[in-house]
Design a protein around this motif. Structure first.
Motif: not given
Length: 276
Positions: A1-28
């Protein structure tokens, strides 16, 4: 069965720092956020546990860098496109940068195994003031393992709509393209290194980078197989060929460090994962 994988990476900058939030579906997914250069630049290692793609597999990667954020994304190993019996395998990457954001997209090479049907797509969207350093390196077959690329096809598509487009289809049975002097001339590794800017680059800035790159290429054994151009005032592109991945990757790392210093006035410590 084929793999279908999704990754969403979101970076934001606040008070001198770059932070990240991510969501994923499948092996990624990405490993934990690293800050080897301090809090303003977030480093991530993107991992795909299956280790490769076969026919019908899809990897869908979306990266968003918010205003003022700076992130560097790399991988721990090559992306492998294995033999396909019917459907192509697809890796689609979309990079979107808001005003003032910086992103470095530096995955290790993609390898086209014998018999693969591969699609590798990179799509860009940059707001004014955003800047991107990105590379793409592709190896056709495994010369060290005496496993040449004799069957299959590899489609490379890189696009910033309205600004820049490169699209090339390489078939394993296309002798004139693979071995001719106007094609790959027998080389089996090809790469591009791109600097894209949402606002026009000044002529002086472009010429400074091009002249310094020409000097570096002149001193490197792989330099005669490479060239740097500026197709418009938003884009600088270095292209190159090599018989194997290693000499081209080593040169690309040197040019990336040079461009980082010239364009951003930042040193370029190599991500530790590249030495493992």
């Amino acid at each position: 069965m084929p793999w279908h994988a999704h990754l969403s990476l979101d970076y934001h900058h606040r008070t001198g720092r770059t932070a990240a939030h991510f969501t994923h579906d499948g092996p990624l997914r990405v490993l934990r956020s690293l800050y080897p250069e301090g809090p303003t630049i977030c480093h991530h290692v993107l991992v795909h546990p299956p280790g490769g793609l076969v026919g019908g597999d899809t990897l869908d990667i979306q990266v968003h860098a918010g205003a003022g954020a700076h992130a560097l994304v790399t991988t721990p190993g090559a992306t492998r496109f294995y033999r396909s019996e019917g459907e192509p395998a697809l890796q689609r990457t979309r990079l979107r940068l808001d005003a003032g954001a910086r992103l470095e997209w530096l995955p290790l090479e993609a390898i086209a195994y014998n018999g693969c049907l591969a699609r590798n797509q990179l799509e860009l969207d940059l707001a004014p003031g955003a800047e991107l350093l990105a590379w793409d390196i592709t190896a056709l077959g495994l010369p060290h393992a005496e496993a040449p690329w004799l069957r299959g096809e590899f489609l490379q598509h890189m696009e910033w709509p309205g600004r820049w487009l490169e699209r090339g289809l390489i078939r394993a049975d296309d002798g004139p393209l693979l071995d001719g002097p106007l094609g790959l001339a027998g080389q089996r590794c090809l790469g591009s290194l791109v600097f894209a800017c949402g606002s026009p680059l000044s002529r002086a800035r472009r010429e400074q980078v091009q002249e310094a790159t020409h000097a570096l290429l002149a001193s490197h054994p792989q330099g005669p197989w490479c060239g740097v151009t500026s197709p418009n005032d938003h884009v600088l592109v270095l292209r190159g060929l090599a018989p194997l991945v290693e000499p081209l990757m080593q040169l690309w790392q040197q040019v990336w460090a040079l461009w980082r210093r010239l364009l951003w006035e930042r040193e370029a410590p190599l991500p530790r994962i590249w030495s493992m």
